[in-house]
Write a protein that holds these residues in place. Structure first.
Motif, PDB file in Angstrom:
ATOM      1  N   UNK A  79       0.827  -1.213   0.000  1.00  0.00           N
ATOM      2  CA  UNK A  79       0.000   0.000   0.000  1.00  0.00           C
ATOM      3  C   UNK A  79       0.854   1.252   0.000  1.00  0.00           C
ATOM      4  N   UNK A  80       0.313   2.291  -0.655  1.00  0.00           N
ATOM      5  CA  UNK A  80       0.945   3.613  -0.624  1.00  0.00           C
ATOM      6  C   UNK A  80       0.173   4.444   0.398  1.00  0.00           C
ATOM      7  N   UNK A  81       0.870   4.830   1.435  1.00  0.00           N
ATOM      8  CA  UNK A  81       0.221   5.478   2.570  1.00  0.00           C
ATOM      9  C   UNK A  81       0.422   6.993   2.475  1.00  0.00           C
ATOM     10  N   UNK A  82      -0.661   7.783   2.679  1.00  0.00           N
ATOM     11  CA  UNK A  82      -0.500   9.248   2.648  1.00  0.00           C
ATOM     12  C   UNK A  82       0.494   9.711   3.720  1.00  0.00           C
ATOM     13  N   UNK A  83       1.303  10.722   3.386  1.00  0.00           N
ATOM     14  CA  UNK A  83       2.332  11.220   4.313  1.00  0.00           C
ATOM     15  C   UNK A  83       1.771  11.556   5.690  1.00  0.00           C
ATOM     16  N   UNK A  84       0.560  12.119   5.705  1.00  0.00           N
ATOM     17  CA  UNK A  84      -0.023  12.565   6.974  1.00  0.00           C
ATOM     18  C   UNK A  84      -0.232  11.403   7.949  1.00  0.00           C
ATOM     19  N   UNK A  85      -0.285  10.178   7.426  1.00  0.00           N
ATOM     20  CA  UNK A  85      -0.517   9.016   8.305  1.00  0.00           C
ATOM     21  C   UNK A  85       0.773   8.307   8.707  1.00  0.00           C
ATOM     22  N   UNK A  86       1.919   8.860   8.268  1.00  0.00           N
ATOM     23  CA  UNK A  86       3.186   8.185   8.585  1.00  0.00           C
ATOM     24  C   UNK A  86       3.764   8.668   9.915  1.00  0.00           C
ATOM     25  N   UNK A  87       4.358   7.749  10.662  1.00  0.00           N
ATOM     26  CA  UNK A  87       5.139   8.135  11.840  1.00  0.00           C
ATOM     27  C   UNK A  87       6.284   7.134  12.020  1.00  0.00           C
ATOM     28  N   UNK A  88       7.072   7.322  13.083  1.00  0.00           N
ATOM     29  CA  UNK A  88       8.262   6.480  13.260  1.00  0.00           C
ATOM     30  C   UNK A  88       7.896   5.025  13.551  1.00  0.00           C
ATOM     31  N   UNK A  89       6.787   4.819  14.256  1.00  0.00           N
ATOM     32  CA  UNK A  89       6.422   3.457  14.663  1.00  0.00           C
ATOM     33  C   UNK A  89       5.463   2.765  13.709  1.00  0.00           C
ATOM     34  N   UNK A  90       5.083   3.448  12.630  1.00  0.00           N
ATOM     35  CA  UNK A  90       4.169   2.838  11.671  1.00  0.00           C
ATOM     36  C   UNK A  90       2.809   2.529  12.282  1.00  0.00           C
ATOM     37  N   UNK A  91       2.333   3.439  13.138  1.00  0.00           N
ATOM     38  CA  UNK A  91       1.069   3.228  13.855  1.00  0.00           C
ATOM     39  C   UNK A  91      -0.086   2.871  12.922  1.00  0.00           C
ATOM     40  N   UNK A  92      -0.119   3.535  11.764  1.00  0.00           N
ATOM     41  CA  UNK A  92      -1.225   3.312  10.819  1.00  0.00           C
ATOM     42  C   UNK A  92      -1.283   1.864  10.327  1.00  0.00           C
ATOM     43  N   UNK A  93      -0.151   1.177  10.373  1.00  0.00           N
ATOM     44  CA  UNK A  93      -0.114  -0.216   9.906  1.00  0.00           C
ATOM     45  C   UNK A  93      -1.039  -1.110  10.736  1.00  0.00           C
ATOM     46  N   UNK A  94      -1.352  -0.671  11.953  1.00  0.00           N
ATOM     47  CA  UNK A  94      -2.166  -1.498  12.849  1.00  0.00           C
ATOM     48  C   UNK A  94      -3.647  -1.121  12.817  1.00  0.00           C
ATOM     49  N   UNK A  95      -3.988  -0.131  12.006  1.00  0.00           N
ATOM     50  CA  UNK A  95      -5.376   0.327  11.909  1.00  0.00           C
ATOM     51  C   UNK A  95      -6.230  -0.752  11.230  1.00  0.00           C
ATOM     52  N   UNK A  96      -7.216  -1.256  11.950  1.00  0.00           N
ATOM     53  CA  UNK A  96      -8.019  -2.361  11.385  1.00  0.00           C
ATOM     54  C   UNK A  96      -8.833  -1.897  10.172  1.00  0.00           C
TER      55      UNK A  96
END
Ligand code: PBG
Length: 330
Positions: A79-96
């Motif tokens: 997936x290509x993730x919007x910049x606004x959803x990126x952080x150091x821990x990849x929190x968005x990766x865990x969003x159900x």
């Protein structure tokens, strides 16, 4: 001994050549990488990967139906993730309800028989463009493995058949396997990128996902502290054997063509299926040379895929999967 034995006898016609051919390519050989973006009606060509696209979920549905109709039954999702959803821990990766989780469901709804594998690494979600968490200028190993295990669980919950950790952290296969077992996902498989090299052939992929390491102080500029040194061979066997001990169902060598010696060594050394990833730079090189009229696109494509299988690949992840299947169908 010549002239009793004349090797050319077995090459005199297409009929005899096909009768004695040792390596046959079929749709069953392929795993199709797919790039997914937010939006509707989006089919964007990737600049450095001509004729390869990012799809929004609605068009992803059509694409997987087409793959299925061609006999291609396995996909590998990115997936290509919007910049606004990126952080150091990849929190968005865990969003159900994240893009990956929705993409898994989209493919399964469109094509229930399709095998869905998912890329597991932080880079598309990382504000620093690294596969793991960055701390004091380093990529931390064990904390990253914990996040990757949670990410894998989230993909399994969304319906992924296999998770494919592409990050090269030590011990992550065991951490992921234990997390899946603990939550009852005993049949969710792991395809480990076990011998993944720090290769310059990944450039176009990082364009596709906008996931290259960022240029900032205290952020490593490359992935050489976790991906393997292209100079090493023994280490590839060690990495692969450790991943199998930790629970990998399928192992992988990546990239393809420049690493076929490694593919054969691993194929001889292990007894699990071996996958090979023919990566974005390999695809781009063939496309560019063909555009210039310097190489015959279809012939070179088929020759390289055949070489990868001959070297020992049971499974080939390739951006050429559709083209090859159409070509061999005639
Ligand atoms: C992410 C990942 C990469 C690829 C697959 N998964 C890029 C990288 O490690 O930087 C490369 C695939 C390709 O080049 O086609 N961890």
């Amino acid at each position: 001994m010549y002239p009793i034995r004349r090797n050319r006898r077995l090459r005199t016609s297409e009929a005899i050549r096909s009768l004695v051919r040792e390596t046959i390519i079929s749709p069953n050989d392929f795993l199709v990488p797919l790039f997914v973006v937010e939006g509707t009606g989006v089919k964007e060509e990737i600049a450095s990967m001509p004729n390869y696209y990012r799809y929004s979920l609605d068009l992803l549905e059509q694409e997987v139906k087409e793959l299925w109709s061609l006999g291609l039954k396995s996909v590998l999702l990115f997936v290509k993730v919007p910049d606004a959803l990126k952080d150091n821990k990849g929190t968005e990766a865990l969003n159900s309800e994240g893009l990956m989780q929705r993409a898994i469901k989209t493919v399964k709804n469109a094509c229930p028989g399709m095998l869905v594998m998912t890329d597991v690494a932080l880079d598309p979600y990382s504000s620093f463009g690294h596969d793991g968490i960055v701390q004091n200028g380093k990529i931390v190993n064990d904390d990253t493995a914990e996040v990757l295990a949670e990410m894998s669980l989230s993909h399994a919950q969304a319906g992924a058949d296999f998770v494919a950790p592409s990050d090269m952290m030590d011990g992550r296969i065991l951490t992921i396997r234990e997390a899946l077992e603990d939550e009852g996902f005993t049949n969710t498989g792991i395809m480990s990128y076990s011998a993944k090299y720090a290769s310059a052939f990944y450039g176009p992929f990082r364009d596709a996902l906008d996931s290259a390491p960022v240029d900032m102080v205290d952020v490593p500029k490359d992935k050489k502290t976790y991906q393997m040194d292209p100079a090493n061979r023994d280490e590839a066997i060690r990495e692969t054997e450790m991943d199998i001990d930790e629970g990998a169902d399928i192992v992988m060598v990546k990239p393809g063509i420049a690493y076929l010696d490694i593919v054969r060594e691993i194929r001889n050394a292990v007894e699990v299926p071996v996958a090979v990833y023919q990566v974005s730079g390999e695809y781009a090189m063939i496309k560019a040379a063909a555009e210039k009229g310097w190489l015959d696109h279809d012939a070179v494509m088929l020759e390289q895929i055949t070489a990868i299988k001959r070297a020992g690949a049971h499974i080939i992840a390739s951006y050429f999967a559709k083209d090859v299947v159409r070509l061999i169908a005639g």
